[in-house]
Scaffold this motif. Structure first.
Motif, PDB file in Angstrom:
ATOM      1  N   VAL A 279       0.815  -1.228   0.000  1.00  0.00           N
ATOM      2  CA  VAL A 279       0.000   0.000   0.000  1.00  0.00           C
ATOM      3  C   VAL A 279       0.845   1.273   0.000  1.00  0.00           C
ATOM      4  O   VAL A 279       0.325   2.343  -0.285  1.00  0.00           O
ATOM      5  CB  VAL A 279      -1.016   0.030   1.179  1.00  0.00           C
ATOM      6  CG1 VAL A 279      -2.000  -1.105   1.092  1.00  0.00           C
ATOM      7  CG2 VAL A 279      -0.326   0.049   2.526  1.00  0.00           C
ATOM      8  N   THR A 280       2.129   1.164   0.342  1.00  0.00           N
ATOM      9  CA  THR A 280       2.981   2.367   0.282  1.00  0.00           C
ATOM     10  C   THR A 280       3.868   2.366  -0.972  1.00  0.00           C
ATOM     11  O   THR A 280       4.872   3.078  -1.022  1.00  0.00           O
ATOM     12  CB  THR A 280       3.872   2.487   1.535  1.00  0.00           C
ATOM     13  OG1 THR A 280       4.655   1.298   1.659  1.00  0.00           O
ATOM     14  CG2 THR A 280       3.065   2.687   2.798  1.00  0.00           C
ATOM     15  N   ASP A 281       3.493   1.569  -1.959  1.00  0.00           N
ATOM     16  CA  ASP A 281       4.177   1.551  -3.272  1.00  0.00           C
ATOM     17  C   ASP A 281       5.605   1.019  -3.226  1.00  0.00           C
ATOM     18  O   ASP A 281       6.346   1.160  -4.199  1.00  0.00           O
ATOM     19  CB  ASP A 281       4.213   2.962  -3.908  1.00  0.00           C
ATOM     20  CG  ASP A 281       2.843   3.404  -4.385  1.00  0.00           C
ATOM     21  OD1 ASP A 281       2.017   2.525  -4.656  1.00  0.00           O
ATOM     22  OD2 ASP A 281       2.608   4.611  -4.472  1.00  0.00           O
ATOM     23  N   GLN A 282       6.013   0.421  -2.106  1.00  0.00           N
ATOM     24  CA  GLN A 282       7.399  -0.072  -2.047  1.00  0.00           C
ATOM     25  C   GLN A 282       7.611  -1.246  -2.996  1.00  0.00           C
ATOM     26  O   GLN A 282       8.711  -1.429  -3.523  1.00  0.00           O
ATOM     27  CB  GLN A 282       7.748  -0.491  -0.615  1.00  0.00           C
ATOM     28  CG  GLN A 282       7.898   0.683   0.329  1.00  0.00           C
ATOM     29  CD  GLN A 282       8.265   0.242   1.729  1.00  0.00           C
ATOM     30  OE1 GLN A 282       9.190  -0.510   1.933  1.00  0.00           O
ATOM     31  NE2 GLN A 282       7.512   0.714   2.701  1.00  0.00           N
TER      32      GLN A 282
ATOM     33  N   ASP B 274       6.081  -1.610  -5.909  1.00  0.00           N
ATOM     34  CA  ASP B 274       6.267  -0.997  -7.232  1.00  0.00           C
ATOM     35  C   ASP B 274       7.641  -0.336  -7.319  1.00  0.00           C
ATOM     36  O   ASP B 274       8.245  -0.300  -8.394  1.00  0.00           O
ATOM     37  CB  ASP B 274       5.169   0.034  -7.502  1.00  0.00           C
ATOM     38  CG  ASP B 274       3.855  -0.629  -7.876  1.00  0.00           C
ATOM     39  OD1 ASP B 274       3.893  -1.791  -8.339  1.00  0.00           O
ATOM     40  OD2 ASP B 274       2.801  -0.006  -7.688  1.00  0.00           O
ATOM     41  N   GLY B 275       8.098   0.192  -6.179  1.00  0.00           N
ATOM     42  CA  GLY B 275       9.444   0.780  -6.136  1.00  0.00           C
ATOM     43  C   GLY B 275      10.490  -0.253  -6.513  1.00  0.00           C
ATOM     44  O   GLY B 275      11.432   0.036  -7.247  1.00  0.00           O
ATOM     45  N   LEU B 276      10.312  -1.468  -6.034  1.00  0.00           N
ATOM     46  CA  LEU B 276      11.248  -2.550  -6.383  1.00  0.00           C
ATOM     47  C   LEU B 276      11.176  -2.854  -7.876  1.00  0.00           C
ATOM     48  O   LEU B 276      12.195  -3.027  -8.540  1.00  0.00           O
ATOM     49  CB  LEU B 276      10.913  -3.820  -5.586  1.00  0.00           C
ATOM     50  CG  LEU B 276      11.221  -3.792  -4.092  1.00  0.00           C
ATOM     51  CD1 LEU B 276      10.687  -5.047  -3.421  1.00  0.00           C
ATOM     52  CD2 LEU B 276      12.717  -3.688  -3.856  1.00  0.00           C
ATOM     53  N   ARG B 277       9.930  -2.890  -8.407  1.00  0.00           N
ATOM     54  CA  ARG B 277       9.778  -3.160  -9.847  1.00  0.00           C
ATOM     55  C   ARG B 277      10.495  -2.095 -10.660  1.00  0.00           C
ATOM     56  O   ARG B 277      11.125  -2.388 -11.675  1.00  0.00           O
ATOM     57  CB  ARG B 277       8.289  -3.163 -10.227  1.00  0.00           C
ATOM     58  CG  ARG B 277       7.599  -4.437  -9.858  1.00  0.00           C
ATOM     59  CD  ARG B 277       6.283  -4.595 -10.612  1.00  0.00           C
ATOM     60  NE  ARG B 277       5.564  -5.700 -10.040  1.00  0.00           N
ATOM     61  CZ  ARG B 277       4.588  -5.581  -9.140  1.00  0.00           C
ATOM     62  NH1 ARG B 277       4.190  -4.386  -8.760  1.00  0.00           N
ATOM     63  NH2 ARG B 277       4.001  -6.634  -8.638  1.00  0.00           N
ATOM     64  N   CYS B 278      10.384  -0.853 -10.200  1.00  0.00           N
ATOM     65  CA  CYS B 278      11.048   0.257 -10.901  1.00  0.00           C
ATOM     66  C   CYS B 278      12.563   0.123 -10.866  1.00  0.00           C
ATOM     67  O   CYS B 278      13.247   0.718 -11.689  1.00  0.00           O
ATOM     68  CB  CYS B 278      10.657   1.578 -10.258  1.00  0.00           C
ATOM     69  SG  CYS B 278       9.339   2.377 -11.151  1.00  0.00           S
ATOM     70  N   LEU B 279      13.077  -0.610  -9.889  1.00  0.00           N
ATOM     71  CA  LEU B 279      14.522  -0.847  -9.830  1.00  0.00           C
ATOM     72  C   LEU B 279      14.878  -2.137 -10.556  1.00  0.00           C
ATOM     73  O   LEU B 279      15.956  -2.696 -10.347  1.00  0.00           O
ATOM     74  CB  LEU B 279      14.981  -0.940  -8.370  1.00  0.00           C
ATOM     75  CG  LEU B 279      14.827   0.322  -7.532  1.00  0.00           C
ATOM     76  CD1 LEU B 279      15.164   0.051  -6.084  1.00  0.00           C
ATOM     77  CD2 LEU B 279      15.719   1.419  -8.072  1.00  0.00           C
ATOM     78  N   ALA B 280      13.936  -2.612 -11.363  1.00  0.00           N
ATOM     79  CA  ALA B 280      14.121  -3.857 -12.136  1.00  0.00           C
ATOM     80  C   ALA B 280      14.329  -5.057 -11.215  1.00  0.00           C
ATOM     81  O   ALA B 280      15.015  -6.005 -11.566  1.00  0.00           O
ATOM     82  CB  ALA B 280      15.268  -3.722 -13.130  1.00  0.00           C
ATOM     83  N   ILE B 281      13.768  -4.987  -9.996  1.00  0.00           N
ATOM     84  CA  ILE B 281      13.871  -6.112  -9.060  1.00  0.00           C
ATOM     85  C   ILE B 281      12.536  -6.854  -9.083  1.00  0.00           C
ATOM     86  O   ILE B 281      11.479  -6.241  -8.896  1.00  0.00           O
ATOM     87  CB  ILE B 281      14.171  -5.610  -7.624  1.00  0.00           C
ATOM     88  CG1 ILE B 281      15.500  -4.851  -7.595  1.00  0.00           C
ATOM     89  CG2 ILE B 281      14.186  -6.763  -6.628  1.00  0.00           C
ATOM     90  CD1 ILE B 281      15.742  -4.085  -6.320  1.00  0.00           C
TER      91      ILE B 281
ATOM     92  N   TYR C 106      12.669 -11.415  -4.846  1.00  0.00           N
ATOM     93  CA  TYR C 106      13.285 -10.663  -3.753  1.00  0.00           C
ATOM     94  C   TYR C 106      12.525 -10.811  -2.433  1.00  0.00           C
ATOM     95  O   TYR C 106      13.141 -10.954  -1.376  1.00  0.00           O
ATOM     96  CB  TYR C 106      13.368  -9.180  -4.146  1.00  0.00           C
ATOM     97  CG  TYR C 106      14.054  -8.334  -3.103  1.00  0.00           C
ATOM     98  CD1 TYR C 106      15.412  -8.483  -2.841  1.00  0.00           C
ATOM     99  CD2 TYR C 106      13.350  -7.394  -2.365  1.00  0.00           C
ATOM    100  CE1 TYR C 106      16.047  -7.718  -1.877  1.00  0.00           C
ATOM    101  CE2 TYR C 106      13.978  -6.626  -1.399  1.00  0.00           C
ATOM    102  CZ  TYR C 106      15.321  -6.797  -1.162  1.00  0.00           C
ATOM    103  OH  TYR C 106      15.944  -6.039  -0.198  1.00  0.00           O
TER     104      TYR C 106
END
Lengths: 258, 248
Positions: free
Chosen positions: A126-129, A131-138, A143
Motif C-alpha cells: 500500500v505504500t508503493d514499495q 512498485d518501487g522494487l519493480r522500478c529498480l528492475a527487481i 526478492y
C-alpha cells in the motif's frame, strides 16, 4: 426469495474462496519457477532465517515446555488407573511427534511469523514499495516471496524438531516427579516403539505447514489494498486461512500417512 | 523519448485513461496537472511500465514496452527513475541506504563509489547530515527529498516525479520543484512532474499537460496553456486561483 439470496451468498463465498485459493496457487507456481534454477536474494533469505527462525525459538521452546507438562498432567489419571506407566514415553512421544507438535508449533508460528509477513508485505504494497522494487528492475517474487517461503519452511522444520525435543524433555521430567516413571523407562519406551516413519511424518508435516503459512501470508500481503485498514484485513485473513489450511492438510496427511 | 499512443485503461469498470496520446521529447521537463482522480498518476505508472494498458502503446525510444518480454521490460525499468506519491522509502533502511540502493542493485559500482554517489545526491537535495537517519525520523518534506534523490541517483534517462509537493507548504513545495528543475539541468534527462502546485509547476516546466477525466485536454508550453480558451482549461486555471495575468 430468501432461498435464492442464500444460494447467491453461498455462491459468492465459494467464488471468493476459489479466487483466493487460485491466487495462492499461482503464487506458489511463481515461487517454484524461481527455484529452478535458483533466482532469489540470498541476503534477504539470511535476514528472514534470523528473524523468522532464530527469533521464534523462545516462544516455541516456552510453548513446547508447557505442552509437555500438560500432556503428562492430562494422561496422569488414565496412566495411573490402568497401570500403563511403562508406556508413558511411547504415548507422549507418539502424540507429540506425530500430531500435537507440528500442528501446535505451526499455529504459533503462523501467529508470530505469518501475521508479521502479511503485515510487512501489505504495508509495502500500500505504500508503493513493491512498485518501487519493480522500478529498480527487481522482481518482487524473487526478492520478497521466495526467501520468505524458503525461510519459513526451513525454520518451521527446525523449530518443530527442537520443540518436540523440548516437549518430550519436560514430559519426561514431570513424569519422573509426578508418576515416578524413571527417565530410562520413559525414553526406552519412546525409542523402542516409535518408528523412523513417525519422526519423518513430523518433519514432513512441519515442512508442509511452513509452506502453507508462507504462501498464504505472502499472497494476502501482496494482494493488500485500501491503506491501513486493508493491512489489518490481510493479516486477519492470512492467520485465519493459514489455520484452516493447516487443519485441513493435517486431516488429509494423517488420513494418508496413518 | 517517450511516446504514449491512444492509451486506455480501466480499473474495475472505471476508466482511468481514455485514449491519451502524449509525446515527451528527450531533455524536456513536462509538468502534468489536472483535478484529483483525472489519471495523472496512472499515466506516470503507464509511462514507466508499471501498468498494462487495455489498448494503446507506450514507446520508449521507439520500442513498445507493453508488448516486450520481461527481460526487455526490466531493461526499460533501468532507464526510468520514479518518485512515488507516498515516497515508497524502505523503512528499515537509512537515508543513505535508501538512496544508494538503486546503485547497489543496478550497477557494478564498489561500496565506496555507491556511498560517494549517494552522499552527493543527499547533499544535492539539501539533506546533508541526515544520511544515517531512518525514514520515520524525517519530516514529510525531507522524505520527499530522499525519494527524489533515490529516483535520480542512477541518472535515469526518464525521471518521473509523482506529486513530490503533495501536502507540503508553498515554500517547501517551490524548493522541491526548483530542486527537480536543477537536477534536470545538471543531468540533462527527461523529467515528468505531477504537482498540485500549479503556479510552481508552470514556472519550472517547458511543457504542460492537462488531464481531465482520463483525457489529455491540453498539451503545450505554459504560455500557450495560459492563452487556451477551452472551458475545461479555463475552469482548471480559475479553480487553481492563479494570480491575474499569470505572467507567462
Amino acid at each position: 426469495m430468501a432461498l435464492s439470496e442464500g444460494i447467491a451468498k453461498l455462491g459468492s463465498v465459494f467464488l471468493a474462496a476459489s479466487a483466493q485459493t487460485g491466487g495462492a496457487a499461482v503464487l506458489l507456481c511463481s515461487v517454484a519457477k524461481r527455484l529452478v534454477p535458483p533466482r532469489f536474494d540470498r541476503e534477504e533469505l539470511r535476514r528472514c532465517l534470523l528473524s523468522m527462525g532464530y527469533q521464534s525459538l523462545g516462544i516455541i521452546l516456552a510453548t513446547a515446555f508447557v505442552v509437555g507438562i500438560i500432556l503428562v498432567l492430562q494422561a496422569y489419571v488414565f496412566i495411573d488407573r490402568y497401570g500403563l506407566r511403562s508406556q508413558l514415553g511411547w504415548g507422549a512421544g507418539f502424540v507429540t511427534i506425530r500430531e500435537l507438535g507440528p500442528v501446535l508449533f505451526a499455529l504459533m508460528f503462523s501467529g508470530r511469523v505469518g501475521a508479521y509477513t502479511a503485515a510487512e508485505l501489505g504495508t509495502m504494497q500500500v505504500t508503493d514499495q513493491v512498485d518501487g522494487l519493480r522500478c529498480l528492475a527487481i522482481d518482487p517474487i524473487s526478492y520478497l516471496v521466495v526467501p520468505r517461503v524458503l525461510a519459513m519452511i526451513v525454520s518451521l522444520v527446525c523449530l518443530t524438531i527442537i520443540g518436540n525435543t523440548m516437549a518430550l524433555l519436560s514430559a519426561s521430567l514431570v513424569g519422573d516427579v509426578l508418576l515416578e516413571v524413571e527417565q530410562h523407562t520413559f525414553w526406552g519406551a519412546l525409542l523402542e516403539r516409535l518408528t523412523p516413519w513417525d519422526y519423518l511424518t513430523s518433519v514432513l508435516k512441519a515442512g508442509l505447514f511452513g509452506g502453507i503459512i508462507a504462501v498464504t501470508s505472502c499472497y494476502y500481503g501482496l494482494s493488500t489494498s485500501g491503506g491501513a485498514p486493508g493491512v489489518g484485513r490481510s493479516v486477519n485473513a492470512s492467520v485465519v486461512a493459514s489455520a484452516v489450511a493447516i487443519f485441513v492438510v493435517d486431516f488429509f496427511s494423517t488420513f494418508v500417512a496413518g | 523519448m517517450v511516446r504514449i499512443e491512444n492509451a486506455s485503461l480501466s480499473f474495475d469498470g472505471v476508466e482511468a485513461l481514455r485514449g491519451v496520446s502524449l509525446h515527451v521529447p528527450r531533455g524536456v521537463l513536462l509538468g502534468l496537472m489536472g483535478p484529483l482522480g483525472c489519471g495523472k498518476t496512472t499515466l506516470c505508472r503507464v509511462a514507466c511500465g508499471l501498468e498494462s494498458l487495455d489498448t494503446g502503446q507506450v514507446l520508449f525510444d521507439g520500442v513498445d514496452i507493453t508488448t516486450v518480454g520481461p527481460a526487455e521490460r526490466r531493461r526499460a525499468y533501468r532507464r526510468c527513475g520514479m518518485q512515488f506519491q507516498n515516497d515508497a522509502l524502505f523503512e528499515h533502511k537509512s537515508v543513505l541506504e535508501n538512496v544508494g540502493y538503486p546503485l547497489e542493485r543496478l550497477t557494478e559500482q564498489s561500496a565506496a563509489e555507491i556511498r560517494g554517489r549517494a552522499m552527493e545526491r543527499i547533499a544535492m537535495v539539501g539533506l546533508f547530515g541526515t544520511e544515517n537517519r531512518l525514514p520515520n525520523e524525517l519530516s514529510g518534506g525531507q522524505r520527499r527529498r530522499v525519494a527524489v534523490a533515490r529516483a535520480c541517483v542512477t541518472d535515469p534517462e526518464l525521471l518521473l516525479c509523482d506529486d513530490p509537493t503533495a501536502g507540503l507548504d508553498p515554500v517547501t513545495s517551490r524548493r522541491i520543484l526548483d530542486m527537480i528543475a536543477g537536477i534536470r539541468y545538471q543531468a540533462r534527462n527527461t523529467v515528468v512532474v505531477i504537482s498540485s502546485d500549479v503556479l510552481g509547476l508552470m514556472s519550472v516546466s517547458e511543457q504542460i499537460g492537462l488531464l481531465w477525466d482520463g483525457k489529455l485536454v491540453a498539451h503545450g508550453g505554459p504560455a500557450a496553456l495560459w492563452q487556451d480558451s477551452q472551458p475545461k482549461v479555463r475552469r482548471f486555471l480559475d479553480d487553481a486561483q492563479l494570480p491575474l495575468g499569470g505572467g507567462f
